[in-house]
Design a protein around this motif. Structure first.
Motif, PDB file in Angstrom:
ATOM      1  N   THR A  78      38.266  53.208  37.148  1.00 50.45           N
ATOM      2  CA  THR A  78      39.032  53.287  38.643  1.00 50.45           C
ATOM      3  C   THR A  78      40.491  52.712  38.837  1.00 50.45           C
ATOM      4  OG1 THR A  78      37.190  52.347  39.633  1.00 50.45           O
ATOM      5  CG2 THR A  78      40.201  52.119  40.847  1.00 50.45           C
ATOM      6  N   ARG A  79      40.689  51.274  37.449  1.00 50.96           N
ATOM      7  CA  ARG A  79      42.103  50.982  36.618  1.00 50.96           C
ATOM      8  C   ARG A  79      42.497  51.633  35.763  1.00 50.96           C
ATOM      9  NH1 ARG A  79      39.004  45.417  33.661  1.00 50.96           N
ATOM     10  NH2 ARG A  79      38.859  44.422  35.667  1.00 50.96           N
ATOM     11  N   SER A 134      38.476  40.315  52.105  1.00 51.45           N
ATOM     12  CA  SER A 134      38.689  41.272  51.256  1.00 51.45           C
ATOM     13  C   SER A 134      39.802  41.122  49.996  1.00 51.45           C
ATOM     14  CB  SER A 134      39.025  42.271  51.573  1.00 51.45           C
ATOM     15  OG  SER A 134      37.710  42.638  52.805  1.00 51.45           O
ATOM     16  N   GLY A 135      40.653  40.496  51.086  1.00 48.77           N
ATOM     17  CA  GLY A 135      42.363  40.524  50.248  1.00 48.77           C
ATOM     18  C   GLY A 135      41.972  39.345  48.929  1.00 48.77           C
ATOM     19  N   PHE A 142      41.351  42.779  39.761  1.00 43.20           N
ATOM     20  CA  PHE A 142      42.729  42.651  38.719  1.00 43.20           C
ATOM     21  C   PHE A 142      41.885  41.266  37.143  1.00 43.20           C
ATOM     22  CE2 PHE A 142      45.067  43.520  42.206  1.00 43.20           C
ATOM     23  CZ  PHE A 142      45.506  44.589  41.736  1.00 43.20           C
ATOM     24  N   ASP A 143      41.725  40.361  37.871  1.00 42.36           N
ATOM     25  CA  ASP A 143      40.457  39.235  37.072  1.00 42.36           C
ATOM     26  C   ASP A 143      39.584  39.027  37.292  1.00 42.36           C
ATOM     27  OD1 ASP A 143      40.183  37.014  35.123  1.00 42.36           O
ATOM     28  OD2 ASP A 143      42.474  36.408  35.800  1.00 42.36           O
ATOM     29  N   PRO A 322      48.766  35.487  35.116  1.00 45.82           N
ATOM     30  CA  PRO A 322      49.670  36.522  34.832  1.00 45.82           C
ATOM     31  C   PRO A 322      50.059  37.229  36.446  1.00 45.82           C
ATOM     32  CG  PRO A 322      48.134  36.496  34.015  1.00 45.82           C
ATOM     33  CD  PRO A 322      47.315  35.287  34.834  1.00 45.82           C
ATOM     34  N   LEU A 323      49.276  37.096  37.008  1.00 49.58           N
ATOM     35  CA  LEU A 323      49.515  38.355  38.681  1.00 49.58           C
ATOM     36  C   LEU A 323      51.622  37.562  39.077  1.00 49.58           C
ATOM     37  CD1 LEU A 323      46.618  38.948  39.983  1.00 49.58           C
ATOM     38  CD2 LEU A 323      48.031  40.190  39.241  1.00 49.58           C
ATOM     39  N   VAL A 324      50.904  36.404  39.329  1.00 50.53           N
ATOM     40  CA  VAL A 324      52.393  35.406  39.466  1.00 50.53           C
ATOM     41  C   VAL A 324      53.597  35.300  38.629  1.00 50.53           C
ATOM     42  CG1 VAL A 324      52.656  33.376  40.358  1.00 50.53           C
ATOM     43  CG2 VAL A 324      50.911  33.605  40.642  1.00 50.53           C
TER      44      VAL A 324
END
Length: 427
Positions: A78-79, A134-135, A142-143, A322-324
């Motif tokens: 999926t990724r 869900s969010g 992602f992590d 890392p997302l931020v």
């Protein structure tokens, strides 16, 4: 395709956009030329079309993934699939999107930036239609370490002005403060606007400390460490960069005309500096449209700042994740051409529509705000302090009174002719 043909194709893509050149009242009925200058031909090979080469590389990457990646891992598949989908979209966008306001390092780079903004906006729209739980679980895609409650650090527990407390308040986020304001100075390009935003954000931190614990800082942390140290340093260095690019003389030669290898390397590195530099003169008191435009710009910048704090708090993401950092980096890239297009739309009467970068970034910020409003339901139970309500009500009232005086009452007083001595004698 030659460089000249590529420049002509870029001109057709930009037909109808705004011109950053000075305007005159008699020219308002004339059609607006291209937004930016033609392609810089000093690195000819850099502007030759490479669409077939990119297609071959893209398909080769897909072939490698299809043949050598383990197909039994569904999450990994999926990724990889999402990475391939985003890659195809960016490549197609680079080929089909119109050029933005910048031509360095290459117009295709800014088309790719616009494509990334589209992808981020599409992700936000998808997230908007999810539940809060869900969010949060989606972040674990992602992590895997995400999706759990994170403690929020408060900086206002011991506000005694001691060296130990000051040293404890200095962490990696001090550097992040300075770097952030350096980037914002490159976006805003105006000392006064930077300082207004710097002080306004500290006031917002005071006002929202009852919702976000990391906004709860000591007074000396707000005004000395943040405003007078970190923010000042970032604004000062950023504006020095702006002055350097403003005063820089651009006498570029073709790379083939430069005899030495060092000169050729220097010219190639200069490809990653701006081709030209526009100083933003906001002039908010000139007319009401200018005043409203500056207020909207300030609100959008503050909204971009606040969204990241609320999103990471509601989705349980740590500040150093890392997302931020990725979100902040992308927003910086999105904001550079967006601010240029916003300023052109704000200051040039010949500009009749907002650029694609600016329009999409505004939509992105408002979508983030909608997510925050939806996910914040039931999260913040403490009521807003009365002092905060009174303060911001007074700010709104003062802005309204100033605009009424500056743009309604004062022009009427100035337009009323004084009575002549003869008229006074007759009276």
């Amino acid at each position: 395709m030659s460089v000249r043909a590529e420049a002509m194709a870029s001109a057709h893509r930009h037909a109808g956009d705004c011109a950053p050149t000075p305007y005159h009242a008699e020219d308002l009925h004339q059609p607006s030329p291209m937004f930016h200058e033609s392609h810089d031909p000093t690195l000819e090979f850099f502007y030759h079309p490479r669409t077939l080469s990119v297609l071959v590389v893209l398909l080769a990457g897909f072939l490698y993934v299809a043949l050598f990646v383990d197909p039994s891992d569904d999450i990994l598949n999926t990724r990889w699939g999402l990475v391939a989908l985003c890659s195809v979209f960016v490549v197609v966008s680079v080929v089909l999107f119109r050029d933005g306001p910048f031509i360095r390092p290459h117009p295709a780079f800014w088309r790719a930036v616009l494509a990334l903004n589209v992808l981020y906006e599409m992700f936000l729209v998808f997230l908007l239609f999810q539940s809060k739980q869900s969010g949060r679980h989606l972040m674990a895609f992602f992590d895997p370490a995400l999706g759990v409650v994170l403690p929020e650090r408060s900086y206002g527990e011991d506000c005694a002005l001691t060296w130990a407390n000051i040293r404890d308040g200095i962490d990696v986020f001090v550097l992040a403060h300075s770097l952030g304001w350096f980037c914002k100075a490159l976006i805003i390009r105006n000392h006064t606007m930077c300082w207004i935003l710097s002080i306004a954000f500290e006031l917002l931190e005071y006002s929202l400390a009852h919702q976000l614990p990391n906004f709860n800082e000591c007074w000396w942390d707000h005004w000395f460490l943040d405003v007078l140290l970190c923010n000042w340093l970032g604004i000062y260095v950023g504006m020095k960069w702006c002055e350097h690019f403003k005063m820089k003389t651009y006498t570029w030669h073709g790379i083939r005309d430069i005899p030495s290898l060092r000169g050729k390397l220097s010219r190639a590195g200069a490809q990653f500096t701006p081709h030209s530099w526009t100083v933003y003169q906001w002039a908010p008191t000139r007319r009401f449209k200018s005043f409203a435009g500056v207020l909207l710009f300030v609100v959008l910048i503050l909204l971009a700042e606040l969204n990241v704090f609320y999103l990471k708090a509601l989705l349980w993401i740590s500040p150093e994740h890392p997302l931020v950092i990725t979100r902040l980096s992308l927003l910086f890239l999105f904001a550079l051409p967006s601010a240029r297009e916003y300023y052109e739309y704000y200051s040039n009467p010949r500009c009749k529509r907002m650029g694609a970068h600016c329009w999409l970034l505004i939509a992105t910020l408002l979508t983030e705000l909608l997510i925050v409003v939806k996910f914040a339901h039931g999260e913040f139970s403490e009521p807003t302090p009365r002092l905060v309500i009174v303060f911001w009500s007074a700010v709104v009232a003062l802005l309204g009174a100033f605009s009424l005086w500056q743009f309604v009452i004062m022009p009427r007083l100035q337009s009323t002719p004084p009575l002549s001595p003869r008229s006074k004698k007759q009276e």
